[in-house]
Design a protein around this motif. Structure first.
Motif, PDB file in Angstrom:
ATOM      1  N   ALA A  19      -5.550  12.761  -5.867  1.00  0.00           N
ATOM      2  CA  ALA A  19      -6.801  12.236  -5.191  1.00  0.00           C
ATOM      3  C   ALA A  19      -6.906  10.798  -4.746  1.00  0.00           C
ATOM      4  O   ALA A  19      -7.074  10.364  -3.664  1.00  0.00           O
ATOM      5  CB  ALA A  19      -8.162  12.518  -6.008  1.00  0.00           C
ATOM      6  N   LEU A  20      -6.155   9.815  -5.757  1.00  0.00           N
ATOM      7  CA  LEU A  20      -5.995   8.419  -5.402  1.00  0.00           C
ATOM      8  C   LEU A  20      -5.004   8.325  -4.496  1.00  0.00           C
ATOM      9  O   LEU A  20      -4.827   7.454  -3.545  1.00  0.00           O
ATOM     10  CB  LEU A  20      -5.666   7.812  -6.735  1.00  0.00           C
ATOM     11  CG  LEU A  20      -6.894   7.712  -7.755  1.00  0.00           C
ATOM     12  CD1 LEU A  20      -6.318   6.961  -8.891  1.00  0.00           C
ATOM     13  CD2 LEU A  20      -7.906   7.038  -7.143  1.00  0.00           C
ATOM     14  N   THR A  21      -3.818   9.206  -4.404  1.00  0.00           N
ATOM     15  CA  THR A  21      -2.993   9.479  -3.512  1.00  0.00           C
ATOM     16  C   THR A  21      -3.694   9.276  -1.721  1.00  0.00           C
ATOM     17  O   THR A  21      -3.157   8.594  -0.919  1.00  0.00           O
ATOM     18  CB  THR A  21      -1.843  10.451  -3.651  1.00  0.00           C
ATOM     19  OG1 THR A  21      -1.232  10.225  -4.884  1.00  0.00           O
ATOM     20  CG2 THR A  21      -0.815  10.483  -2.450  1.00  0.00           C
ATOM     21  N   VAL A  50       0.965  -1.161   0.100  1.00  0.00           N
ATOM     22  CA  VAL A  50       0.075  -0.038   0.025  1.00  0.00           C
ATOM     23  C   VAL A  50       0.821   1.337   0.011  1.00  0.00           C
ATOM     24  O   VAL A  50       0.609   2.041  -0.598  1.00  0.00           O
ATOM     25  CB  VAL A  50      -0.976   0.060   1.306  1.00  0.00           C
ATOM     26  CG1 VAL A  50      -1.744   1.146   1.072  1.00  0.00           C
ATOM     27  CG2 VAL A  50      -1.736  -1.326   1.335  1.00  0.00           C
ATOM     28  N   ALA A  51       2.019   1.285   0.680  1.00  0.00           N
ATOM     29  CA  ALA A  51       2.995   2.326   0.832  1.00  0.00           C
ATOM     30  C   ALA A  51       3.519   2.477  -0.720  1.00  0.00           C
ATOM     31  O   ALA A  51       3.676   3.406  -1.120  1.00  0.00           O
ATOM     32  CB  ALA A  51       3.973   2.092   1.973  1.00  0.00           C
ATOM     33  N   LEU A  52       3.776   1.395  -1.458  1.00  0.00           N
ATOM     34  CA  LEU A  52       4.245   1.472  -2.610  1.00  0.00           C
ATOM     35  C   LEU A  52       3.287   2.152  -3.609  1.00  0.00           C
ATOM     36  O   LEU A  52       3.549   3.125  -4.477  1.00  0.00           O
ATOM     37  CB  LEU A  52       4.717   0.114  -3.032  1.00  0.00           C
ATOM     38  CG  LEU A  52       5.335   0.127  -4.522  1.00  0.00           C
ATOM     39  CD1 LEU A  52       6.474   0.861  -4.712  1.00  0.00           C
ATOM     40  CD2 LEU A  52       5.606  -1.272  -5.079  1.00  0.00           C
ATOM     41  N   LEU A  53       2.201   1.613  -3.467  1.00  0.00           N
ATOM     42  CA  LEU A  53       0.851   2.380  -4.229  1.00  0.00           C
ATOM     43  C   LEU A  53       0.936   3.785  -4.039  1.00  0.00           C
ATOM     44  O   LEU A  53       0.654   4.663  -5.032  1.00  0.00           O
ATOM     45  CB  LEU A  53      -0.424   1.337  -3.863  1.00  0.00           C
ATOM     46  CG  LEU A  53      -1.424   2.057  -4.697  1.00  0.00           C
ATOM     47  CD1 LEU A  53      -1.505   1.949  -5.956  1.00  0.00           C
ATOM     48  CD2 LEU A  53      -2.921   1.603  -4.111  1.00  0.00           C
ATOM     49  N   ALA A  54       0.911   4.225  -2.868  1.00  0.00           N
ATOM     50  CA  ALA A  54       0.743   5.655  -2.583  1.00  0.00           C
ATOM     51  C   ALA A  54       1.845   6.444  -2.957  1.00  0.00           C
ATOM     52  O   ALA A  54       1.812   7.589  -3.780  1.00  0.00           O
ATOM     53  CB  ALA A  54       0.857   5.889  -0.871  1.00  0.00           C
ATOM     54  N   VAL A  55       3.185   5.898  -2.864  1.00  0.00           N
ATOM     55  CA  VAL A  55       4.369   6.459  -3.619  1.00  0.00           C
ATOM     56  C   VAL A  55       4.299   6.695  -5.164  1.00  0.00           C
ATOM     57  O   VAL A  55       4.549   7.812  -5.654  1.00  0.00           O
ATOM     58  CB  VAL A  55       5.856   5.673  -3.285  1.00  0.00           C
ATOM     59  CG1 VAL A  55       6.950   6.357  -3.874  1.00  0.00           C
ATOM     60  CG2 VAL A  55       5.875   5.916  -1.626  1.00  0.00           C
ATOM     61  N   ALA A  70      -4.841   7.113   3.169  1.00  0.00           N
ATOM     62  CA  ALA A  70      -6.128   6.495   4.052  1.00  0.00           C
ATOM     63  C   ALA A  70      -5.872   4.858   4.515  1.00  0.00           C
ATOM     64  O   ALA A  70      -6.044   4.458   5.524  1.00  0.00           O
ATOM     65  CB  ALA A  70      -7.317   7.260   3.824  1.00  0.00           C
ATOM     66  N   TRP A  71      -5.807   4.267   3.441  1.00  0.00           N
ATOM     67  CA  TRP A  71      -5.733   2.932   3.325  1.00  0.00           C
ATOM     68  C   TRP A  71      -4.623   2.381   4.478  1.00  0.00           C
ATOM     69  O   TRP A  71      -4.720   1.542   5.309  1.00  0.00           O
ATOM     70  CB  TRP A  71      -5.587   2.260   2.007  1.00  0.00           C
ATOM     71  CG  TRP A  71      -5.838   0.841   2.034  1.00  0.00           C
ATOM     72  CD1 TRP A  71      -6.133  -0.260   3.086  1.00  0.00           C
ATOM     73  CD2 TRP A  71      -5.681  -0.225   0.772  1.00  0.00           C
ATOM     74  NE1 TRP A  71      -6.123  -1.442   2.391  1.00  0.00           N
ATOM     75  CE2 TRP A  71      -5.754  -1.627   1.076  1.00  0.00           C
ATOM     76  CE3 TRP A  71      -5.328   0.320  -0.423  1.00  0.00           C
ATOM     77  CZ2 TRP A  71      -5.472  -2.478   0.241  1.00  0.00           C
ATOM     78  CZ3 TRP A  71      -5.309  -0.959  -1.359  1.00  0.00           C
ATOM     79  CH2 TRP A  71      -5.365  -2.146  -1.114  1.00  0.00           C
ATOM     80  N   LEU A  72      -3.224   2.954   4.187  1.00  0.00           N
ATOM     81  CA  LEU A  72      -2.442   2.624   4.818  1.00  0.00           C
ATOM     82  C   LEU A  72      -2.353   3.147   6.404  1.00  0.00           C
ATOM     83  O   LEU A  72      -2.321   1.950   7.125  1.00  0.00           O
ATOM     84  CB  LEU A  72      -1.076   3.423   4.254  1.00  0.00           C
ATOM     85  CG  LEU A  72       0.212   3.280   4.876  1.00  0.00           C
ATOM     86  CD1 LEU A  72       0.627   1.771   4.755  1.00  0.00           C
ATOM     87  CD2 LEU A  72       1.319   4.131   4.424  1.00  0.00           C
ATOM     88  N   VAL A  73      -2.913   4.132   6.461  1.00  0.00           N
ATOM     89  CA  VAL A  73      -3.198   4.433   8.203  1.00  0.00           C
ATOM     90  C   VAL A  73      -4.274   3.610   8.698  1.00  0.00           C
ATOM     91  O   VAL A  73      -4.038   3.072   9.875  1.00  0.00           O
ATOM     92  CB  VAL A  73      -3.672   6.111   8.195  1.00  0.00           C
ATOM     93  CG1 VAL A  73      -3.888   6.399   9.539  1.00  0.00           C
ATOM     94  CG2 VAL A  73      -2.561   6.900   7.674  1.00  0.00           C
ATOM     95  N   GLY A  74      -5.190   3.056   7.948  1.00  0.00           N
ATOM     96  CA  GLY A  74      -6.105   2.163   8.462  1.00  0.00           C
ATOM     97  C   GLY A  74      -5.623   0.783   8.789  1.00  0.00           C
ATOM     98  O   GLY A  74      -5.742   0.116   9.651  1.00  0.00           O
ATOM     99  N   LEU A  75      -4.757   0.532   7.806  1.00  0.00           N
ATOM    100  CA  LEU A  75      -3.694  -0.838   8.204  1.00  0.00           C
ATOM    101  C   LEU A  75      -2.977  -0.773   9.543  1.00  0.00           C
ATOM    102  O   LEU A  75      -2.867  -1.470  10.474  1.00  0.00           O
ATOM    103  CB  LEU A  75      -2.913  -1.183   7.117  1.00  0.00           C
ATOM    104  CG  LEU A  75      -3.559  -1.757   5.973  1.00  0.00           C
ATOM    105  CD1 LEU A  75      -2.661  -1.896   4.700  1.00  0.00           C
ATOM    106  CD2 LEU A  75      -4.384  -3.070   5.952  1.00  0.00           C
TER     107      LEU A  75
END
Length: 299
Positions: free
Chosen positions: A91-93, A60-65, A98-103
């Motif tokens: 916007a997708l970032t 997920v972190a890689l996706l955000a980056v 948010a997904w990463l913080v949820g994890l």
């Protein structure tokens, strides 16, 4: 900074006819991004539970980056299509972060309860969205920030062991939305037209939540009054957007209020008649209020 106005005929600047990124290429970019997201989601859904916690965080972190980097690489390209792609990517970032913080706050991480976890996720998303919005003033970042701030407000209301009735959630969201619109009208939120759109959408959403169990009558009355106010302001200020949202509010609340307060004694035809007469009256006011509108003298 707000979007500059390019000199006509200068390639690569906003507002020009010559575009370095054709519309077809821009559409392919959006379509490709959505297909990658769908394919990635299907793959993750199939193998997600088998992954270790650290692997999930890394993915997920890689996706955000990747999403952030894609937007950053186009940020200095003064081209309308490129700027829209930046807004879409960032916007997708925010969603990925948010997904990463949820994890991190979930059962495999800090094991927070649902309400504190939601507050953590929405607060981080709101901060990141606001930073990206300040860096890249576009409607996507504006809308994402509004959604994230609204989520923070709802999460705060959910923190007590006995959360309030949904009516009060609706009141809070509606109040935030009105403030948002006013800040946009004061040019404190950019672009102002986006503040108007997202604020009015939030207002309707909040009003729609208010007629909850125990507060049905109060919620419907507030909804009808708000719809009438929007119609009135739309007529006075000659703003079609306010008229449109006011009309939607009338459709949402007047028929329901008729059935709630009068039951089947009046029925659906009367409710629809009231809505129709109200909208016809508004249309007549709009026509008569238009500058230069004159009556034809009888010959």
């Amino acid at each position: 900074p707000s979007e500059a106005t390019g000199t006509p005929g200068t390639p690569g600047t906003p507002g020009t006819r010559g575009r370095r990124i054709p519309l077809f290429g821009e559409a392919l970019g959006y379509l490709g991004g959505m297909l990658v997201a769908i394919a990635g989601g299907l793959l993750l859904a199939e193998h997600w539970d088998r992954l270790r916690y650290g692997a999930k965080l890394a993915l997920v972190a890689l996706l955000a980056v990747v999403l952030f980097s894609a937007g950053a690489s186009l940020r200095n390209v003064l081209e309308p299509a490129a700027q829209r792609l930046v807004g879409f990517s960032w916007a997708l970032t925010v969603g990925a972060v948010a997904w990463l913080v949820g994890l991190v706050g979930g059962r495999d991480g800090w094991a927070l309860e649902e309400a504190p976890q939601a507050l953590l996720v929405s607060a981080v998303a709101a901060i990141l969205a606001a930073v990206l919005w300040a860096w890249h003033v576009r409607w996507q970042q504006h809308a994402v920030t509004f959604v994230a701030v609204t989520a923070v407000l709802v999460s705060l209301l959910s923190l007590p062991s006995h959360p309030p009735d949904p009516f009060f959630y609706g009141v809070a969201v509606a109040a935030l939305s009105v403030v948002w619109v006013l800040l946009g009208e004061a040019r404190l939120l950019q672009p102002p037209i986006v503040a108007r759109w997202v604020g009015l959408l939030g207002l309707l959403a909040g009003l729609r939540v208010m007629p909850s169990e125990g507060y049905v009558g109060q919620g419907l009355v507030i909804g009808m009054v708000a719809a009438l106010v929007l119609l009135g302001l739309g007529v006075l200020a000659e703003l079609p957007l306010l008229l449109g949202f006011g009309s939607v509010g009338v459709f949402l609340f007047v028929p329901q209020a008729v059935f709630h307060f009068f039951g089947d004694t009046l029925g659906a035809p009367v409710a629809l008649l009231l809505v129709g007469l109200l909208l016809i009256g508004t249309a007549l006011l709009v026509v008569r209020a238009r500058p230069g509108a004159t009556r034809e003298e009888p010959g």
